[in-house]
Scaffold this motif. Structure first.
Motif, PDB file in Angstrom:
ATOM      1  N   ASP A   1       0.635  -1.254   0.085  1.00 53.63           N
ATOM      2  CA  ASP A   1      -0.232   0.064  -0.060  1.00 53.63           C
ATOM      3  C   ASP A   1       1.086   1.165   0.374  1.00 53.63           C
ATOM      4  O   ASP A   1       2.078   1.259   0.345  1.00 53.63           O
ATOM      5  CB  ASP A   1      -0.976   0.275   1.612  1.00 53.63           C
ATOM      6  CG  ASP A   1      -1.910  -0.841   1.296  1.00 53.63           C
ATOM      7  OD1 ASP A   1      -2.437  -1.122  -0.173  1.00 53.63           O
ATOM      8  OD2 ASP A   1      -3.328  -1.332   1.969  1.00 53.63           O
ATOM      9  N   PHE A   2      -0.105   2.494  -0.112  1.00 49.46           N
ATOM     10  CA  PHE A   2       0.923   3.551  -0.701  1.00 49.46           C
ATOM     11  C   PHE A   2       0.534   4.462   0.938  1.00 49.46           C
ATOM     12  O   PHE A   2      -0.573   4.741   0.871  1.00 49.46           O
ATOM     13  CB  PHE A   2       0.469   4.340  -1.333  1.00 49.46           C
ATOM     14  CG  PHE A   2       0.073   3.426  -2.948  1.00 49.46           C
ATOM     15  CD1 PHE A   2       1.234   2.716  -3.077  1.00 49.46           C
ATOM     16  CD2 PHE A   2      -0.616   3.414  -4.031  1.00 49.46           C
ATOM     17  CE1 PHE A   2       1.215   1.771  -3.924  1.00 49.46           C
ATOM     18  CE2 PHE A   2      -1.028   2.753  -5.122  1.00 49.46           C
ATOM     19  CZ  PHE A   2       0.065   1.503  -5.360  1.00 49.46           C
ATOM     20  N   TYR A   3       1.685   5.004   1.575  1.00 48.47           N
ATOM     21  CA  TYR A   3       1.938   5.395   2.962  1.00 48.47           C
ATOM     22  C   TYR A   3       1.583   6.843   2.716  1.00 48.47           C
ATOM     23  O   TYR A   3       0.430   7.675   3.365  1.00 48.47           O
ATOM     24  CB  TYR A   3       2.355   5.803   3.857  1.00 48.47           C
ATOM     25  CG  TYR A   3       2.661   5.372   5.075  1.00 48.47           C
ATOM     26  CD1 TYR A   3       1.824   5.191   6.511  1.00 48.47           C
ATOM     27  CD2 TYR A   3       3.157   6.647   5.605  1.00 48.47           C
ATOM     28  CE1 TYR A   3       0.994   5.688   7.287  1.00 48.47           C
ATOM     29  CE2 TYR A   3       3.498   7.456   6.864  1.00 48.47           C
ATOM     30  CZ  TYR A   3       2.135   6.828   8.375  1.00 48.47           C
ATOM     31  OH  TYR A   3       1.923   7.287   8.707  1.00 48.47           O
ATOM     32  N   GLN A   4       2.221   7.451   1.714  1.00 49.19           N
ATOM     33  CA  GLN A   4       2.308   8.595   1.506  1.00 49.19           C
ATOM     34  C   GLN A   4       2.630   9.575   0.185  1.00 49.19           C
ATOM     35  O   GLN A   4       3.536   8.433  -0.832  1.00 49.19           O
ATOM     36  CB  GLN A   4       3.846   9.147   2.500  1.00 49.19           C
ATOM     37  CG  GLN A   4       3.201   9.800   3.493  1.00 49.19           C
ATOM     38  CD  GLN A   4       3.917  11.144   4.967  1.00 49.19           C
ATOM     39  OE1 GLN A   4       5.139  11.136   4.585  1.00 49.19           O
ATOM     40  NE2 GLN A   4       3.203  12.188   5.399  1.00 49.19           N
TER      41      GLN A   4
ATOM     42  N   PRO B   1      -4.067   8.943  13.053  1.00 54.43           N
ATOM     43  CA  PRO B   1      -3.235   8.783  14.723  1.00 54.43           C
ATOM     44  C   PRO B   1      -2.403   7.560  14.793  1.00 54.43           C
ATOM     45  O   PRO B   1      -1.149   7.110  15.766  1.00 54.43           O
ATOM     46  CB  PRO B   1      -4.268   8.789  15.658  1.00 54.43           C
ATOM     47  CG  PRO B   1      -5.222   9.388  15.051  1.00 54.43           C
ATOM     48  CD  PRO B   1      -5.600   8.835  13.677  1.00 54.43           C
ATOM     49  N   THR B   2      -2.806   6.335  14.018  1.00 57.67           N
ATOM     50  CA  THR B   2      -2.494   5.220  14.271  1.00 57.67           C
ATOM     51  C   THR B   2      -0.726   5.144  14.040  1.00 57.67           C
ATOM     52  O   THR B   2      -0.214   4.192  14.217  1.00 57.67           O
ATOM     53  CB  THR B   2      -3.107   3.726  14.165  1.00 57.67           C
ATOM     54  OG1 THR B   2      -2.843   4.097  12.560  1.00 57.67           O
ATOM     55  CG2 THR B   2      -4.177   4.162  14.290  1.00 57.67           C
ATOM     56  N   GLY B   3      -0.443   5.786  12.892  1.00 60.86           N
ATOM     57  CA  GLY B   3       0.670   5.542  12.316  1.00 60.86           C
ATOM     58  C   GLY B   3       0.776   4.633  11.248  1.00 60.86           C
ATOM     59  O   GLY B   3      -0.039   3.766  10.790  1.00 60.86           O
ATOM     60  N   ILE B   4       1.513   3.397  11.040  1.00 60.80           N
ATOM     61  CA  ILE B   4       2.142   3.199  10.455  1.00 60.80           C
ATOM     62  C   ILE B   4       2.658   1.066  11.258  1.00 60.80           C
ATOM     63  O   ILE B   4       2.845   1.351  12.690  1.00 60.80           O
ATOM     64  CB  ILE B   4       4.081   2.727   9.141  1.00 60.80           C
ATOM     65  CG1 ILE B   4       3.730   3.766   8.828  1.00 60.80           C
ATOM     66  CG2 ILE B   4       3.610   1.661   9.001  1.00 60.80           C
ATOM     67  CD1 ILE B   4       4.841   4.252   8.427  1.00 60.80           C
TER      68      ILE B   4
ATOM     69  N   GLY C   1      -3.895   3.927   9.201  1.00 58.53           N
ATOM     70  CA  GLY C   1      -3.004   4.049   9.283  1.00 58.53           C
ATOM     71  C   GLY C   1      -3.418   5.646   8.109  1.00 58.53           C
ATOM     72  O   GLY C   1      -2.748   6.197   7.972  1.00 58.53           O
ATOM     73  N   GLY C   2      -4.444   4.980   7.340  1.00 61.32           N
ATOM     74  CA  GLY C   2      -4.348   5.855   6.562  1.00 61.32           C
ATOM     75  C   GLY C   2      -4.256   5.658   5.129  1.00 61.32           C
ATOM     76  O   GLY C   2      -3.714   4.749   4.703  1.00 61.32           O
ATOM     77  N   GLY C   3      -3.298   6.483   5.154  1.00 60.35           N
ATOM     78  CA  GLY C   3      -2.152   6.978   4.004  1.00 60.35           C
ATOM     79  C   GLY C   3      -2.729   7.538   3.131  1.00 60.35           C
ATOM     80  O   GLY C   3      -4.455   7.452   2.999  1.00 60.35           O
ATOM     81  N   PHE C   4      -2.172   7.231   1.644  1.00 58.28           N
ATOM     82  CA  PHE C   4      -3.543   7.569   0.566  1.00 58.28           C
ATOM     83  C   PHE C   4      -3.945   6.346  -0.230  1.00 58.28           C
ATOM     84  O   PHE C   4      -4.979   6.213  -1.316  1.00 58.28           O
ATOM     85  CB  PHE C   4      -1.628   7.961  -0.961  1.00 58.28           C
ATOM     86  CG  PHE C   4      -2.254   8.486  -1.958  1.00 58.28           C
ATOM     87  CD1 PHE C   4      -2.931   9.506  -1.683  1.00 58.28           C
ATOM     88  CD2 PHE C   4      -2.394   7.000  -3.275  1.00 58.28           C
ATOM     89  CE1 PHE C   4      -3.933   9.903  -3.261  1.00 58.28           C
ATOM     90  CE2 PHE C   4      -3.304   7.846  -4.603  1.00 58.28           C
ATOM     91  CZ  PHE C   4      -4.563   8.804  -4.677  1.00 58.28           C
TER      92      PHE C   4
END
Length: 333
Positions: free
Chosen positions: A54-57, A70-73, A91-94
């Motif tokens: 997956d794409f984090y940023q 808020p969880t981050g990676i 973590g959300g991410g893109f």
């Protein structure tokens, strides 16, 4: 300048097209493998092979385009196993990829206990490959990995993701290939959780949603259906809303959605194959510290697998069958 001329000015390709691999340390991100790519035109992408590739940023000229929760990676070994444990590692991410056995709410279907949004986003990749070459005169990196959804007595489905980025271009393509290598037909549920965030997302941003029809998922969403495209400043409390859209597609069945922000000089467009991902969900969550818009192509409804089976949107993958999802992501000023 053509890359053949650029080559005369550089000693190493990293000067204009950088690919870096590293391992994160500290807290619940400990040991997570990451790959950064800088295209040399302003786009930077971070890929997490240990989180389903997956794409984090995603950044353009140093500005972030996506929401980070808020969880981050969170590494796979730290992910919660409860039905709703997905939230503690989101973590959300893109992009967070959801499936393959379930999308949306967790629950039970035909004796299987299914987690919210499935376990795909917490699945580490195998056979990870990072290959940089010059194709038709343009430096190109192809990054791929294989995720396996395999359980004794329940089946074996493999997903291969290939991401392609090119020097000098603020866009990339990725392809996901799903193959049932087992001997029984399996449900295949997919949802691509693209998460738009600040500074791309604020109250001056505009959704790119060429929709034929809007259907609220809940009564709360129905109360605000006329404002589905309205983006307000962060507030609290804010109850999330989801809307189903029938997105318009071109003659080849490709659809494009996105977000633009003229004041921030930022924009993102996501093009996907609507023939495969025939549903689309807009997630609207504009709370303080939880400020995100989700653009989510998917192949079924999101109230769990049992509900999708009942309403006829559930898809299946027969032994030996494969399904391919194709995407293009472009960022611009």
């Amino acid at each position: 300048m053509d890359f053949r001329q650029v080559r005369e000015y550089i000693g190493k390709l990293d000067q204009v097209f950088a690919v870096k691999q590293y391992v994160l340390q500290g807290g619940r991100q400990e040991g997570v493998h990451a790959i950064d790519v800088s295209t040399g035109a302003g786009m930077e992408l971070t890929i997490l092979p240990d989180r389903c590739m997956d794409f984090y940023q995603l950044k353009l000229n140093g500005k972030g385009l996506n929401f980070l929760s808020p969880t981050g990676i969170v590494g796979p070994s730290y992910c919660g196993k409860a039905v709703d444990g997905w939230l503690s590692s989101f973590g959300g991410g893109f992009l967070t990829t959801c499936g393959m056995d379930n999308i949306g709410v967790g629950g039970e279907d035909q004796g299987e206990i299914l987690r919210m949004h499935g376990s795909l986003s917490n699945t580490p990749a195998e056979q990870v490959s990072v290959c940089t070459t010059v194709e038709e005169g343009v430096p190109t990196v192809r990054i791929s990995g294989v995720m396996r959804d395999a359980t004794l007595f329940l089946g074996d489905v493999h997903m291969t993701r290939t991401v392609v980025l090119r020097h000098g271009i603020n866009a990339f393509e990725f392809t996901d290939r799903f193959v049932n290598v087992g001997f029984s037909t399996r449900p295949l549920m997919l949802l691509y959780h693209f998460n738009m965030g600040y500074p791309l997302l604020d109250e001056t941003a505009q959704l790119i949603l060429p929709t034929n029809r809007v259907t609220p998922r809940t009564k709360h969403a129905a109360d605000y259906v006329e404002q589905y495209a309205c983006i307000t400043p962060p507030s609290t409390p804010f109850e999330e809303m989801c809307y189903y859209h029938d997105i318009q597609a071109d003659d080849q069945g490709m659809a494009t959605v996105g977000l633009r922000n003229a004041q921030q000089h930022l924009g993102v467009e996501i093009t996907y194959d609507k023939k495969v991902l025939d549903h689309f969900v807009q997630w609207k969550m504009l709370g303080k510290g939880e400020y995100a818009i989700g653009l989510e192509p998917c192949n079924a409804t999101i109230d769990g697998r049992a509900d999708a089976r009942e309403n006829g949107s559930l898809k299946y993958l027969a032994p030996g069958e494969e399904v391919v999802c194709r995407f293009r992501v472009a960022a611009y000023q």
